[in-house]
Design an enzyme around this catalytic site. Sequence first.
Site, PDB file in Angstrom:
ATOM      1  N   GLU A  15      93.045  91.618  83.210  1.00 22.19           N
ATOM      2  CA  GLU A  15      92.015  90.593  83.444  1.00 22.19           C
ATOM      3  C   GLU A  15      91.244  90.326  82.145  1.00 22.19           C
ATOM      4  O   GLU A  15      90.920  89.192  81.816  1.00 22.19           O
ATOM      5  CB  GLU A  15      91.058  91.063  84.545  1.00 22.19           C
ATOM      6  CG  GLU A  15      89.885  90.144  84.815  1.00 22.19           C
ATOM      7  CD  GLU A  15      90.255  88.861  85.545  1.00 22.19           C
ATOM      8  OE1 GLU A  15      90.941  88.932  86.562  1.00 22.19           O
ATOM      9  OE2 GLU A  15      89.839  87.779  85.073  1.00 22.19           O
ATOM     10  N   HIS A  74     100.598  93.816  86.311  1.00 28.11           N
ATOM     11  CA  HIS A  74     100.170  92.842  87.308  1.00 28.11           C
ATOM     12  C   HIS A  74     101.095  91.644  87.201  1.00 28.11           C
ATOM     13  O   HIS A  74     101.215  91.047  86.121  1.00 28.11           O
ATOM     14  CB  HIS A  74      98.721  92.446  86.948  1.00 28.11           C
ATOM     15  CG  HIS A  74      98.089  91.508  87.894  1.00 28.11           C
ATOM     16  ND1 HIS A  74      98.085  90.146  87.694  1.00 28.11           N
ATOM     17  CD2 HIS A  74      97.433  91.729  89.064  1.00 28.11           C
ATOM     18  CE1 HIS A  74      97.432  89.576  88.690  1.00 28.11           C
ATOM     19  NE2 HIS A  74      97.033  90.506  89.524  1.00 28.11           N
ATOM     20  N   ARG A 134     101.361  97.502  95.127  1.00 28.23           N
ATOM     21  CA  ARG A 134     100.200  96.860  95.733  1.00 28.23           C
ATOM     22  C   ARG A 134     100.494  95.376  95.925  1.00 28.23           C
ATOM     23  O   ARG A 134     101.015  94.713  95.026  1.00 28.23           O
ATOM     24  CB  ARG A 134      98.971  97.002  94.844  1.00 28.23           C
ATOM     25  CG  ARG A 134      97.733  96.425  95.500  1.00 28.23           C
ATOM     26  CD  ARG A 134      96.856  95.644  94.552  1.00 28.23           C
ATOM     27  NE  ARG A 134      97.470  94.464  93.992  1.00 28.23           N
ATOM     28  CZ  ARG A 134      96.825  93.599  93.217  1.00 28.23           C
ATOM     29  NH1 ARG A 134      95.574  93.795  92.925  1.00 28.23           N
ATOM     30  NH2 ARG A 134      97.437  92.533  92.719  1.00 28.23           N
ATOM     31  N   SER A 136      98.591  91.739  96.805  1.00 28.51           N
ATOM     32  CA  SER A 136      97.261  91.149  96.908  1.00 28.51           C
ATOM     33  C   SER A 136      97.308  89.647  97.176  1.00 28.51           C
ATOM     34  O   SER A 136      98.257  88.961  96.790  1.00 28.51           O
ATOM     35  CB  SER A 136      96.484  91.419  95.615  1.00 28.51           C
ATOM     36  OG  SER A 136      95.268  90.729  95.609  1.00 28.51           O
ATOM     37  N   THR A 168      88.567  85.634  93.979  1.00 29.69           N
ATOM     38  CA  THR A 168      89.058  85.031  92.735  1.00 29.69           C
ATOM     39  C   THR A 168      88.061  84.083  92.076  1.00 29.69           C
ATOM     40  O   THR A 168      88.061  83.920  90.862  1.00 29.69           O
ATOM     41  CB  THR A 168      90.379  84.288  93.053  1.00 29.69           C
ATOM     42  OG1 THR A 168      91.262  85.243  93.636  1.00 29.69           O
ATOM     43  CG2 THR A 168      91.009  83.650  91.843  1.00 29.69           C
ATOM     44  N   HIS A 197      85.221  88.457  91.154  1.00 27.38           N
ATOM     45  CA  HIS A 197      84.711  87.716  89.989  1.00 27.38           C
ATOM     46  C   HIS A 197      83.199  87.549  90.091  1.00 27.38           C
ATOM     47  O   HIS A 197      82.600  87.736  91.156  1.00 27.38           O
ATOM     48  CB  HIS A 197      85.441  86.371  89.873  1.00 27.38           C
ATOM     49  CG  HIS A 197      86.746  86.541  89.157  1.00 27.38           C
ATOM     50  ND1 HIS A 197      86.887  86.305  87.820  1.00 27.38           N
ATOM     51  CD2 HIS A 197      87.947  86.992  89.605  1.00 27.38           C
ATOM     52  CE1 HIS A 197      88.125  86.584  87.456  1.00 27.38           C
ATOM     53  NE2 HIS A 197      88.804  87.000  88.517  1.00 27.38           N
ATOM     54  N   HIS A 291      53.525 101.578  83.128  1.00 30.54           N
ATOM     55  CA  HIS A 291      54.875 102.161  83.196  1.00 30.54           C
ATOM     56  C   HIS A 291      54.998 103.351  82.255  1.00 30.54           C
ATOM     57  O   HIS A 291      55.468 104.410  82.635  1.00 30.54           O
ATOM     58  CB  HIS A 291      55.932 101.118  82.794  1.00 30.54           C
ATOM     59  CG  HIS A 291      56.180 100.086  83.838  1.00 30.54           C
ATOM     60  ND1 HIS A 291      57.436  99.762  84.275  1.00 30.54           N
ATOM     61  CD2 HIS A 291      55.336  99.296  84.536  1.00 30.54           C
ATOM     62  CE1 HIS A 291      57.359  98.825  85.197  1.00 30.54           C
ATOM     63  NE2 HIS A 291      56.087  98.518  85.356  1.00 30.54           N
TER      64      HIS A 291
END
Length: 388
Positions: A15, A74, A134, A136, A168, A197, A291
């Site tokens: 990716e 993939h 796999r 998908s 996607t 995504h 803080h």
Amino acid sequence: MTLPRFSIIESTLREGEQFIHASFSTSQKIEIARYLDAFGVEYLELTTPCASPRSFEDCCTIAGLGLRAKILTHTRCHMDDVRRAVDAGVDGVNVVIGTSRLLQRHSHGKSIEAIVDQACEVVSWLLSQRVETRFSTEDSLRSDPADLLRIYEAVDALGVHRVGLADTVGIGTPQQIASLVARVRTRIGADIEFHGHNDTGCAVANAFAAWEAGATHIDTTVLGIGERNGITPLGGLIARLHATNPELTRKYDLPLLKELDALVAEIVGIEIPFNNYITGQCAFSHKAGIHTKAVLKHPATYEVLPPEAFGLSRTIHIGHKLTGWNAVGARARQLGLDLSEAQARDLAVRIKVLADRGDLSPEYVDQMIRECACVLAAQHHQSHTGEV
Ligand code: AKG
């Protein structure tokens, strides 16, 4: 309580290669793969060996490195692609095909019946080759859930190792993802992978919701790089899991995250965003007086992630109008100097006045502290010696 198991499928080398600025050389891929392996991710996903001659060679090379992580590639759900994938010597193949009406109509033109047939042919063959398999469904969130279940049940019956749900286009919300994963969980026995995504800013929350609902495998990339604005970032997922229960991230070498983010940022030529999870410049910096006072006493007051767990440290900023005397005193102690409470209070007031007029550099503020400490030391000296 036993925590549900999960594995990270790290897809920076697949990716991530779809990120607009990424085009990894072989040696860069090897370096990233070794780092991710040392970090401890369970899987590395590589670009399809069908993309180019070098993509095939790189798959063979990385599959041959002897890493602890399993190596996946993939591919399209197509016999030509999966044959090439198996030839590359990978441990597993992640196949995908679009199932939304939009992708059916405008991408491959196949009916759901044809997708089921093709999926069964490809999955059966891969299983016969004894590789982890796999299947998908691309664009799962805009697909008809009845279609998804029909396809998943068909490949599940063949013994597929995992089915993948892919958001996607980053359209899903955590609730939608959780409900879809939970529905699939009740109908199939295979493991479930989630790929989300980040188009609408939900990628980390969606990945976490998928895991809570029964997903066993989560896709990530370093810094979230990927197609458009990318997917669930590795660091973001780690931050979410660690804040939920540090036991969940014990299996990873967390201090390596900073080097990993820096390595990938440098290779693809981007800056690490200031607000990046864990490794962003501001992830552990504190500013406002209320803080800093509390963090100095007990860091958990304003930190859900301890920086030390990641080999990092916090910074307390004091050169601004929101500063407080506690933080000024603490900075003096860091410099090895001692200020009285009255002096720290007085200095904090002076810093606020100066800050109203413009930026104060940390060096300038440290100098103010040193001068103040000098005055105090001189006063002590006088009171002990009686000198004027
Ligand atoms: C996507 O759908 O965005 C992909 O990159 C494919 C994900 C998958 O194979 O599950």
